[in-house]
Scaffold this motif. Structure first.
Motif, PDB file in Angstrom:
ATOM      1  N   THR A   1     -13.498 -40.163  26.134  1.00  0.00           N
ATOM      2  CA  THR A   1     -12.495 -39.498  25.299  1.00  0.00           C
ATOM      3  C   THR A   1     -11.691 -40.549  24.558  1.00  0.00           C
ATOM      4  O   THR A   1     -11.111 -41.457  25.187  1.00  0.00           O
ATOM      5  CB  THR A   1     -11.562 -38.635  26.159  1.00  0.00           C
ATOM      6  OG1 THR A   1     -12.334 -37.726  26.949  1.00  0.00           O
ATOM      7  CG2 THR A   1     -10.602 -37.847  25.288  1.00  0.00           C
ATOM      8  N   ARG A   2     -11.643 -40.440  23.259  1.00  0.00           N
ATOM      9  CA  ARG A   2     -10.875 -41.405  22.463  1.00  0.00           C
ATOM     10  C   ARG A   2      -9.387 -41.116  22.577  1.00  0.00           C
ATOM     11  O   ARG A   2      -8.983 -39.984  22.866  1.00  0.00           O
ATOM     12  CB  ARG A   2     -11.297 -41.346  21.000  1.00  0.00           C
ATOM     13  CG  ARG A   2     -12.515 -42.189  20.647  1.00  0.00           C
ATOM     14  CD  ARG A   2     -13.760 -41.720  21.306  1.00  0.00           C
ATOM     15  NE  ARG A   2     -14.951 -42.398  20.777  1.00  0.00           N
ATOM     16  CZ  ARG A   2     -16.173 -42.179  21.207  1.00  0.00           C
ATOM     17  NH1 ARG A   2     -16.399 -41.287  22.178  1.00  0.00           N
ATOM     18  NH2 ARG A   2     -17.202 -42.823  20.682  1.00  0.00           N
ATOM     19  N   VAL A   3      -8.573 -42.141  22.315  1.00  0.00           N
ATOM     20  CA  VAL A   3      -7.118 -42.008  22.399  1.00  0.00           C
ATOM     21  C   VAL A   3      -6.469 -42.543  21.127  1.00  0.00           C
ATOM     22  O   VAL A   3      -6.742 -43.667  20.710  1.00  0.00           O
ATOM     23  CB  VAL A   3      -6.540 -42.752  23.617  1.00  0.00           C
ATOM     24  CG1 VAL A   3      -5.011 -42.704  23.604  1.00  0.00           C
ATOM     25  CG2 VAL A   3      -7.076 -42.148  24.922  1.00  0.00           C
ATOM     26  N   LYS A   4      -5.625 -41.704  20.548  1.00  0.00           N
ATOM     27  CA  LYS A   4      -4.809 -42.123  19.401  1.00  0.00           C
ATOM     28  C   LYS A   4      -3.346 -42.143  19.837  1.00  0.00           C
ATOM     29  O   LYS A   4      -2.839 -41.163  20.388  1.00  0.00           O
ATOM     30  CB  LYS A   4      -4.986 -41.155  18.238  1.00  0.00           C
ATOM     31  CG  LYS A   4      -4.005 -41.345  17.073  1.00  0.00           C
ATOM     32  CD  LYS A   4      -4.370 -40.416  15.932  1.00  0.00           C
ATOM     33  CE  LYS A   4      -3.281 -40.365  14.867  1.00  0.00           C
ATOM     34  NZ  LYS A   4      -2.260 -39.340  15.171  1.00  0.00           N
TER      35      LYS A   4
ATOM     36  N   ALA B   1       2.384 -51.477  18.297  1.00  0.00           N
ATOM     37  CA  ALA B   1       1.002 -51.352  17.836  1.00  0.00           C
ATOM     38  C   ALA B   1       0.080 -52.268  18.632  1.00  0.00           C
ATOM     39  O   ALA B   1      -0.988 -51.848  19.102  1.00  0.00           O
ATOM     40  CB  ALA B   1       0.914 -51.678  16.345  1.00  0.00           C
ATOM     41  N   LEU B   2       0.491 -53.503  18.813  1.00  0.00           N
ATOM     42  CA  LEU B   2      -0.339 -54.464  19.544  1.00  0.00           C
ATOM     43  C   LEU B   2      -0.423 -54.116  21.021  1.00  0.00           C
ATOM     44  O   LEU B   2      -1.481 -54.276  21.644  1.00  0.00           O
ATOM     45  CB  LEU B   2       0.218 -55.876  19.344  1.00  0.00           C
ATOM     46  CG  LEU B   2       0.216 -56.369  17.880  1.00  0.00           C
ATOM     47  CD1 LEU B   2       0.869 -57.729  17.767  1.00  0.00           C
ATOM     48  CD2 LEU B   2      -1.202 -56.401  17.320  1.00  0.00           C
ATOM     49  N   ALA B   3       0.663 -53.602  21.585  1.00  0.00           N
ATOM     50  CA  ALA B   3       0.643 -53.192  22.990  1.00  0.00           C
ATOM     51  C   ALA B   3      -0.284 -51.996  23.192  1.00  0.00           C
ATOM     52  O   ALA B   3      -0.994 -51.905  24.201  1.00  0.00           O
ATOM     53  CB  ALA B   3       2.053 -52.859  23.462  1.00  0.00           C
ATOM     54  N   ALA B   4      -0.288 -51.070  22.234  1.00  0.00           N
ATOM     55  CA  ALA B   4      -1.180 -49.912  22.315  1.00  0.00           C
ATOM     56  C   ALA B   4      -2.642 -50.344  22.288  1.00  0.00           C
ATOM     57  O   ALA B   4      -3.472 -49.825  23.039  1.00  0.00           O
ATOM     58  CB  ALA B   4      -0.890 -48.950  21.168  1.00  0.00           C
ATOM     59  N   ILE B   5      -2.949 -51.301  21.432  1.00  0.00           N
ATOM     60  CA  ILE B   5      -4.325 -51.807  21.358  1.00  0.00           C
ATOM     61  C   ILE B   5      -4.709 -52.514  22.651  1.00  0.00           C
ATOM     62  O   ILE B   5      -5.809 -52.322  23.190  1.00  0.00           O
ATOM     63  CB  ILE B   5      -4.468 -52.738  20.142  1.00  0.00           C
ATOM     64  CG1 ILE B   5      -4.298 -51.940  18.849  1.00  0.00           C
ATOM     65  CG2 ILE B   5      -5.824 -53.441  20.160  1.00  0.00           C
ATOM     66  CD1 ILE B   5      -4.122 -52.797  17.628  1.00  0.00           C
ATOM     67  N   ASP B   6      -3.804 -53.323  23.175  1.00  0.00           N
ATOM     68  CA  ASP B   6      -4.069 -54.011  24.441  1.00  0.00           C
ATOM     69  C   ASP B   6      -4.315 -53.014  25.572  1.00  0.00           C
ATOM     70  O   ASP B   6      -5.101 -53.268  26.486  1.00  0.00           O
ATOM     71  CB  ASP B   6      -2.900 -54.930  24.807  1.00  0.00           C
ATOM     72  CG  ASP B   6      -2.844 -56.184  23.945  1.00  0.00           C
ATOM     73  OD1 ASP B   6      -3.866 -56.502  23.300  1.00  0.00           O
ATOM     74  OD2 ASP B   6      -1.783 -56.826  23.903  1.00  0.00           O
ATOM     75  N   ALA B   7      -3.626 -51.857  25.504  1.00  0.00           N
ATOM     76  CA  ALA B   7      -3.789 -50.826  26.533  1.00  0.00           C
ATOM     77  C   ALA B   7      -5.122 -50.096  26.400  1.00  0.00           C
ATOM     78  O   ALA B   7      -5.553 -49.427  27.341  1.00  0.00           O
ATOM     79  CB  ALA B   7      -2.639 -49.829  26.472  1.00  0.00           C
ATOM     80  N   GLY B   8      -5.749 -50.205  25.227  1.00  0.00           N
ATOM     81  CA  GLY B   8      -7.054 -49.579  25.030  1.00  0.00           C
ATOM     82  C   GLY B   8      -7.096 -48.473  24.002  1.00  0.00           C
ATOM     83  O   GLY B   8      -8.086 -47.731  23.938  1.00  0.00           O
ATOM     84  N   ALA B   9      -6.076 -48.332  23.174  1.00  0.00           N
ATOM     85  CA  ALA B   9      -6.062 -47.277  22.164  1.00  0.00           C
ATOM     86  C   ALA B   9      -7.171 -47.499  21.132  1.00  0.00           C
ATOM     87  O   ALA B   9      -7.453 -48.624  20.731  1.00  0.00           O
ATOM     88  CB  ALA B   9      -4.712 -47.222  21.464  1.00  0.00           C
ATOM     89  N   ASP B  10      -7.774 -46.383  20.716  1.00  0.00           N
ATOM     90  CA  ASP B  10      -8.823 -46.432  19.699  1.00  0.00           C
ATOM     91  C   ASP B  10      -8.262 -46.309  18.293  1.00  0.00           C
ATOM     92  O   ASP B  10      -8.886 -46.766  17.335  1.00  0.00           O
ATOM     93  CB  ASP B  10      -9.813 -45.285  19.918  1.00  0.00           C
ATOM     94  CG  ASP B  10     -10.471 -45.357  21.275  1.00  0.00           C
ATOM     95  OD1 ASP B  10     -11.396 -46.167  21.434  1.00  0.00           O
ATOM     96  OD2 ASP B  10     -10.043 -44.621  22.184  1.00  0.00           O
ATOM     97  N   ALA B  11      -7.103 -45.649  18.166  1.00  0.00           N
ATOM     98  CA  ALA B  11      -6.520 -45.382  16.851  1.00  0.00           C
ATOM     99  C   ALA B  11      -5.005 -45.391  16.952  1.00  0.00           C
ATOM    100  O   ALA B  11      -4.431 -45.081  18.011  1.00  0.00           O
ATOM    101  CB  ALA B  11      -7.000 -44.031  16.316  1.00  0.00           C
ATOM    102  N   LEU B  12      -4.370 -45.749  15.852  1.00  0.00           N
ATOM    103  CA  LEU B  12      -2.908 -45.745  15.762  1.00  0.00           C
ATOM    104  C   LEU B  12      -2.506 -44.824  14.614  1.00  0.00           C
ATOM    105  O   LEU B  12      -3.139 -44.816  13.557  1.00  0.00           O
ATOM    106  CB  LEU B  12      -2.368 -47.154  15.500  1.00  0.00           C
ATOM    107  CG  LEU B  12      -2.724 -48.229  16.527  1.00  0.00           C
ATOM    108  CD1 LEU B  12      -2.093 -49.561  16.120  1.00  0.00           C
ATOM    109  CD2 LEU B  12      -2.260 -47.837  17.923  1.00  0.00           C
ATOM    110  N   GLY B  13      -1.437 -44.055  14.832  1.00  0.00           N
ATOM    111  CA  GLY B  13      -0.963 -43.130  13.821  1.00  0.00           C
ATOM    112  C   GLY B  13       0.357 -43.578  13.204  1.00  0.00           C
ATOM    113  O   GLY B  13       1.267 -44.002  13.923  1.00  0.00           O
ATOM    114  N   PHE B  14       0.444 -43.462  11.888  1.00  0.00           N
ATOM    115  CA  PHE B  14       1.641 -43.835  11.142  1.00  0.00           C
ATOM    116  C   PHE B  14       2.136 -42.599  10.398  1.00  0.00           C
ATOM    117  O   PHE B  14       1.387 -41.973   9.643  1.00  0.00           O
ATOM    118  CB  PHE B  14       1.326 -44.970  10.158  1.00  0.00           C
ATOM    119  CG  PHE B  14       0.855 -46.230  10.838  1.00  0.00           C
ATOM    120  CD1 PHE B  14       1.750 -47.230  11.171  1.00  0.00           C
ATOM    121  CD2 PHE B  14      -0.484 -46.387  11.173  1.00  0.00           C
ATOM    122  CE1 PHE B  14       1.309 -48.390  11.814  1.00  0.00           C
ATOM    123  CE2 PHE B  14      -0.936 -47.531  11.814  1.00  0.00           C
ATOM    124  CZ  PHE B  14      -0.032 -48.540  12.137  1.00  0.00           C
ATOM    125  N   VAL B  15       3.395 -42.254  10.615  1.00  0.00           N
ATOM    126  CA  VAL B  15       3.943 -40.997  10.112  1.00  0.00           C
ATOM    127  C   VAL B  15       4.630 -41.221   8.765  1.00  0.00           C
ATOM    128  O   VAL B  15       5.671 -41.895   8.690  1.00  0.00           O
ATOM    129  CB  VAL B  15       4.934 -40.385  11.124  1.00  0.00           C
ATOM    130  CG1 VAL B  15       5.526 -39.087  10.569  1.00  0.00           C
ATOM    131  CG2 VAL B  15       4.245 -40.125  12.462  1.00  0.00           C
TER     132      VAL B  15
END
Length: 211
Positions: A4-7, A17-31
Motif C-alpha cells: 500500500t502506497r503512502v502519501k 518533507a525530508l523526514a517523510a521520505i526517510d520514513a518511507g513515504a511514496d508521495a508528498l502533497g502540497f496544498v
C-alpha cells in the motif's frame, strides 16, 4: 506482496518533507488552497521540491482553482500529479498536461462507481470524509465499508487516518494508497516525525497480514 502506497499531505517545511521520505513515504502533497491551514505559496513549494530526491511523487492539491492559477503553479513546480479536491468537472481536470486524481467527499448517497465512470481519465479516486463547507482535512474518518470492492480506478483512502487505525482501514477496504495529513501532525502543517514513522510501519504490518 502488494504494498500500500503512502502519501503525506500538507507539507509546508523542507525538514518535514525530508523526514517523510526517510520514513518511507511514496508521495508528498502540497496544498495550493489559500484557506487551508496547510497552504503553501508557489515559491515555498518549488523550494521544497528542489530538495527532494528522485522517485518521490510530488502532488499538488487544488480546490476549484482557475485554469490560470493551476498553470501558474505548474510553471514553477514540477508536479507529478494534480489532486482536484473541489467541484471540478472531468473536462476541466483534463485541461492540464499532468495526470490527476479526483477527490470525492463521501456524502450520503454518493455513487462512487458512477463517479469513477465520469472521471475515467483520472489516475485514481481519492475518497475523503464529508463535512459541509470543508473540502478536506476534516480529521474524521468515514464508514470504510462504503468503499466499493471492484472499481476501474485505484482508490486512495483519506480522512481521519492515524497510526492506530491504518491497519484497520487497509483490512476493511484494501486501498491502493493511503493519504494522511492531520493524523501525523503536531500542529496544522507541522509534521511529527515519530507519527509519520509509526503510520508507515502500521501500513507495512497490515500489508504483511494481508499477504
Amino acid at each position: 506482496m502488494f504494498r500500500t502506497r503512502v502519501k503525506i499531505c500538507g507539507i509546508t517545511q523542507a525538514e518535514d518533507a525530508l523526514a517523510a521520505i526517510d520514513a518511507g513515504a511514496d508521495a508528498l502533497g502540497f496544498v495550493f488552497y489559500p484557506r487551508s491551514p496547510r497552504a503553501v505559496s508557489v515559491e515555498l513549494a518549488a523550494s521544497i521540491m528542489s530538495l527532494l530526491p528522485p522517485f518521490v511523487s510530488k502532488v499538488g492539491l487544488f480546490v476549484d482553482a482557475s485554469e490560470a492559477e493551476i498553470q501558474n503553479v505548474l510553471t514553477s513546480c514540477s508536479l507529478d500529479l494534480i489532486q482536484f479536491h473541489g467541484d471540478e468537472t472531468p473536462d476541466f481536470c483534463n485541461l492540464f498536461s499532468v495526470p490527476y486524481m479526483k477527490a470525492l467527499r463521501m456524502r450520503d448517497g454518493l455513487d462512487v462507481a458512477a463517479a469513477a465512470q465520469a472521471y475515467s481519465s483520472a489516475s485514481a479516486l481519492l475518497l475523503d470524509s464529508y463535512k459541509p463547507g470543508i473540502p478536506g482535512g476534516t480529521g474524521e474518518s468515514f464508514d470504510w465499508d462504503r468503499v466499493p470492492r471492484e472499481l476501474a480506478l485505484p482508490i486512495v483512502l483519506a480522512g481521519g487516518l492515524t497510526p492506530s487505525n491504518a491497519g484497520a482501514a487497509i483490512a476493511a477496504c484494501h486501498p491502493f494508497a493511503m493519504d494522511v495529513s492531520g493524523g501525523v501532525e503536531k500542529a496544522p502543517g507541522k509534521k511529527c516525525t515519530q507519527k509519520m514513522t509509526e503510520f508507515i510501519k502500521a501500513v507495512s504490518r497490515a500489508d504483511r497480514r494481508e499477504d
